[in-house]
Design a protein around this motif. Structure first.
Motif, short mmCIF file in Angstrom:
data_model
loop_
_atom_site.label_atom_id
_atom_site.label_comp_id
_atom_site.label_asym_id
_atom_site.label_seq_id
_atom_site.Cartn_x
_atom_site.Cartn_y
_atom_site.Cartn_z
N ASN A 120 0.84 -1.20 0.00
CA ASN A 120 0.00 0.00 0.00
C ASN A 120 0.88 1.25 0.00
OD1 ASN A 120 0.86 0.38 2.69
ND2 ASN A 120 -0.93 -0.70 3.51
N THR A 179 -4.33 -4.70 -2.49
CA THR A 179 -3.59 -3.63 -3.15
C THR A 179 -2.32 -4.18 -3.76
OG1 THR A 179 -4.42 -2.01 -1.54
CG2 THR A 179 -2.49 -1.38 -2.81
N SER A 209 0.86 2.72 -5.81
CA SER A 209 0.01 1.61 -5.39
C SER A 209 -1.36 1.72 -6.04
CB SER A 209 -0.14 1.58 -3.86
OG SER A 209 -0.70 2.78 -3.38
N PRO A 251 -5.10 0.35 -5.08
CA PRO A 251 -6.06 -0.38 -4.25
C PRO A 251 -7.11 -1.10 -5.09
CG PRO A 251 -5.72 1.86 -3.45
CD PRO A 251 -5.10 1.78 -4.81
N ASN A 275 -7.02 8.70 -1.09
CA ASN A 275 -7.77 7.56 -1.63
C ASN A 275 -9.24 7.75 -1.28
OD1 ASN A 275 -8.53 5.14 -2.73
ND2 ASN A 275 -7.55 3.88 -1.16
#
Length: 316
Positions: free
Chosen positions: A28, A37, A142, A144, A244
């Protein structure tokens, strides 16, 4: 019942000559393990290889033309003593105390112990400082839930600008939000200043900001006041460090907040140790102030049997 659970796979490779680590897999944006992720990250830390932190911030040049004894005192405590031949020497890598440091260098010729020369200067120090020219950083990307629309980029770097000033930034971005945090630490002979600032933007929250100024000083452990820490900050209601976040999210905004905190500690007569902490918070536009205060006392009457007590009062 299930006896086997899968939490993800994460691997890394160290470039030891550069003290770099490449991490990949279920990574992450904080380099933790998240099974939903996938990501990749590059991080520089001294524990990852052969590159080590630069030498200590204090270097002092002394020159003498005959064999002499050199002794260095920091806050009246001897930290270095050597008999050296005639020449030019660069004294460095000493252990400093948190806060102000008064440094005295004594040079005494072996042929005449009464002809001591003294050199004095003051230096501010904070354990959070990086040495001048040092830098540590992290880069990560990253995704998700393997969703490209939620891809998160993160860049963080700490830099030793001078022997007494370090700075850092933290940048995070996604397709729907961006955040930037800045931090500067300035060590002086009368304490350390810590300046924090942040700005964020996302579709649900719009633009938000945050600022904080801190001051701390450390003195002798046996003094009535051996540490003092003060902070003053302001946080906008729309400030949000998370990137996010869905553009269509519904958010509930609170109030702008003004914060103040104070902590101090020391030693009273009869070997009584004390510490005090207090904080105030004002929700801008609202009546009243929330506050909290705490006092701790410790007493050593019998060896290895300390007695301590505390009291806390608050409102809001």
């Amino acid at each position: 019942s299930d006896y086997l659970s899968f939490y993800g796979i994460q691997g890394f490779y160290d470039f030891q000559s550069k003290s770099l680590r490449l991490t990949f897999g279920n990574v992450n944006d904080y380099l933790g393990l998240s099974r939903d992720t996938i990501g990749i990250a590059l991080e520089k830390r001294y524990s990852y290889g052969d590159v080590k932190a630069k030498g200590h911030q204090m270097e002092y040049l002394v020159e003498f033309d005959e064999p002499s004894t050199v002794e260095v005192f920091i806050n009246e405590k001897s930290v270095y003593r050597r008999q050296l031949q005639a020449g030019i020497y660069n004294l460095k890598d000493f252990s400093f105390t948190q806060g102000a440091n008064r440094v005295r260098v004594e040079v005494t010729p072996l042929s005449d112990e009464d002809a001591t020369r003294e050199y004095e200067f003051d230096l501010g120090y904070d354990s959070r400082l990086l040495s001048k020219g040092d830098t540590l950083y992290t880069l990560s990307l990253s995704m998700p839930q393997i969703d490209p629309t939620r891809t998160t980029f993160r860049a963080e770097q700490h830099i030793g600008l001078t022997h007494t000033i370090s700075a850092s930034y933290n940048l995070r971005a996604s397709p729907s939000a961006i955040y930037l945090g800045l931090n500067t630490i300035i060590a002086t002979t009368f304490g350390t200043f810590d300046v924090l600032g942040g700005a964020s933007y996302s579709k649900p929250y719009a633009f938000g900001y945050f600022g904080q100024l801190g001051y701390r000083v450390g003195l002798s452990d046996d003094s009535i006041l051996n540490s003092f820490d003060l902070t003053l900050g302001y946080r906008n209601a729309r400030y949000n460090e998370q990137v996010n976040i869905s553009p269509s999210s519904t958010v509930s905004l609170g109030d702008d907040r003004l914060n103040f905190s104070l902590s101090l500690s020391g030693k009273l007569p009869l070997s009584i140790n004390y510490s005090f902490s207090g904080s105030l918070e004002w929700r801008v536009g609202e009546p009243g102030i929330d506050w909290r205060a705490s006092l701790n006392l410790g007493l050593h009457i019998i060896p290895k049997l300390p007695i301590s007590g505390s009291i806390t009062i608050s409102q809001g």
